[in-house]
Design an enzyme around this catalytic site. Sequence first.
Site, PDB file in Angstrom:
ATOM      1  N   SER A   7       0.840  -1.258  -0.103  1.00 27.98           N
ATOM      2  CA  SER A   7       0.009  -0.194   0.051  1.00 27.98           C
ATOM      3  C   SER A   7       0.789   1.291   0.106  1.00 27.98           C
ATOM      4  O   SER A   7       1.694   1.429  -0.853  1.00 27.98           O
ATOM      5  CB  SER A   7      -1.049  -0.231   1.138  1.00 27.98           C
ATOM      6  OG  SER A   7      -2.028   0.611   0.819  1.00 27.98           O
ATOM      7  N   HIS A  43      -7.716  -5.832   1.396  1.00 23.70           N
ATOM      8  CA  HIS A  43      -6.518  -4.795   1.402  1.00 23.70           C
ATOM      9  C   HIS A  43      -5.597  -5.420   2.371  1.00 23.70           C
ATOM     10  O   HIS A  43      -5.796  -5.063   3.667  1.00 23.70           O
ATOM     11  CB  HIS A  43      -6.917  -3.500   1.598  1.00 23.70           C
ATOM     12  CG  HIS A  43      -5.678  -2.591   1.525  1.00 23.70           C
ATOM     13  ND1 HIS A  43      -5.213  -2.043   0.296  1.00 23.70           N
ATOM     14  CD2 HIS A  43      -5.220  -1.588   2.505  1.00 23.70           C
ATOM     15  CE1 HIS A  43      -4.166  -1.167   0.337  1.00 23.70           C
ATOM     16  NE2 HIS A  43      -4.147  -1.157   1.679  1.00 23.70           N
TER      17      HIS A  43
HETATM   18  C1  GTR Z   1      -5.401   4.125   2.459  1.00 20.26           C
HETATM   19  C2  GTR Z   1      -4.838   5.012   1.525  1.00 20.26           C
HETATM   20  C3  GTR Z   1      -4.130   4.354   0.327  1.00 20.26           C
HETATM   21  C4  GTR Z   1      -3.363   3.536   0.731  1.00 20.26           C
HETATM   22  C5  GTR Z   1      -3.725   2.643   2.265  1.00 20.26           C
HETATM   23  C6  GTR Z   1      -2.708   2.161   2.897  1.00 20.26           C
HETATM   24  O1  GTR Z   1      -6.160   4.794   3.560  1.00 20.26           O
HETATM   25  O2  GTR Z   1      -6.053   5.752   0.810  1.00 20.26           O
HETATM   26  O3  GTR Z   1      -3.356   5.213  -0.650  1.00 20.26           O
HETATM   27  O4  GTR Z   1      -2.020   3.850   0.956  1.00 20.26           O
HETATM   28  O5  GTR Z   1      -4.294   3.530   3.153  1.00 20.26           O
HETATM   29  O6  GTR Z   1      -1.488   2.354   3.127  1.00 20.26           O
HETATM   30  O7  GTR Z   1      -3.023   0.846   3.734  1.00 20.26           O
END
Ligand code: GTR
Length: 394
Positions: free
Chosen positions: A231, A373
Amino acid sequence: MFRRLKICLSLLFILIKGYGQNYDETKVPIYTLPEVLKTLDGKTVSKAAEWEKKRRPEILTLFEENIYGQMPKSYDRITYKTVNDNPNAMDGKARLKEVTITVEKAKKSVAIHLILFTPNANKKSSPVFLLINNRGNENTDPSRKMKSEFWPAEMAIDSGYAIAAFHVSDAAPDNKDTYQNGVLQLYPNQVTADNGMKAIGAWAWAASRVMDYFKTDAAIDFSKVSVVGHSRGGKAALWAGAQDQRFAMVFSNCSGNTGAALARRQFGETIKRINTTFPHWFNTNYKRFNDNENALPVDQHMLISMMAPRPVYTTSATEDLWADPKGSYLSLIESQKVYALYGKKSGLTLTPPPTNTPIIHSVMGYHNREGIHNMTTYDWGNFIRFANFHYYGR
Ligand code: GTR
C-alpha cells in the site's frame, strides 16, 4: 454466511470511505496517457540506450518535480552498528542481526533500525527481500514470539531467502505534523520547497541506505536485493526502485493511487483524495493535480517503466477497489513497450488474469488475490516464486 458478512462489511467500508469516489467502470473517463517513449522534444525513443540516456532521466525528473519530490543524495557520514547478533535464531535456521544505520549531515542525524534474518542453510551469500514496513512493529518481531503474514520471515528463510525490514517511522513519521522528524532533518530545505521530498520520498531514501548497508554485509548477495512494500509502502517501494537501480526487483502490493494504478482512470482513490487525507506524502506541486489528472505530465505506467529491464511484480485484491486492480494491471500493460526495448517480452495477458491466477513466468508479474487490502502469505508465496524464476530459472 461469513462470506456474506464480509461482502457487507466491505460495502460498508466503501460507503464510509468512498467519499463519492467512482467504483463504476462505465464512469471511468476517456483519457489519453502521456507517451512513455516520446521525449519532451517530441522524438520517439526506439532504443534502450536512448531510453537510458534521455527519456528515463526526463521521466525521473518529472516524477520528482510533480509528485514524490527530490531525492537528495549527499550526506557527511553513514555508519552501521550491529546492536543484536544471534547466529541461532529460528531454532538455528537463521542468523538474526539488528543493525542501526546512522546517517549524519551538518550535525544532524537519522537512525534507521534494520532487522535482518539470513538463512544458515546457505553457505554462500543470500538473496534478500527488504520490507518497507508501514504497519505495526509487531509484524517484524525479531524475537519471533509474534508472527505475521505481513512479513512471514520463516517462510522466506525456508525458501532460501534472507528477509529484512525497517519501519517507516524511523525515516519519516507517517503523520502530517511530524513527518519532518527523520530524514528531513538532514535536508530542511526540502520541507519548504514545492518540489521537496516528503514522507514517501524519505521512506524510499531510507531503503537506499539499507542498500548501502547490504553492500557491506557478506551474508547478502548484493545483486539480488528486492524491495517490497504494501500500500503506502508499495508506493515507496516503486519510488525506491525507480531512484535506485541497485534494487534487482520490486514487489508492490496493493499500492493503488500514486503507486501502481493509473491516476487518469479516477477509479477508487483519486489524487485529490490522497492529497487531502495524506498531505505529507507527496510534494506541494502534486496538489496542483487535484481534480486535474489530465494535466499531469506523467501517469503511473511511467513509474513502472523505470524498473525496466528489471523484473517487477504488482498485486491487487478483489475487495480492494479503492486501489483500482484494473488500473494497476493496465499500468503494467503500458510498460511493456519499455521492456521491449531490451528485448524482454512479458507474459502478461491482454486482460487482467482471473482471481488467484498469478503471472510468474514473465518480466512483469501480477496477481489479483481474493480478499481484502492486505499482504498475506499468498502474496509472499508468489513473490518467492517470481524471484525463484528470475534468479534461478525454476
Ligand atoms: C489508505 C490510502 C491508500 C493506501 C492505504 C494503506 O487509506 O488511501 O492510498 O496507501 O491507506 O497504506 O494501507
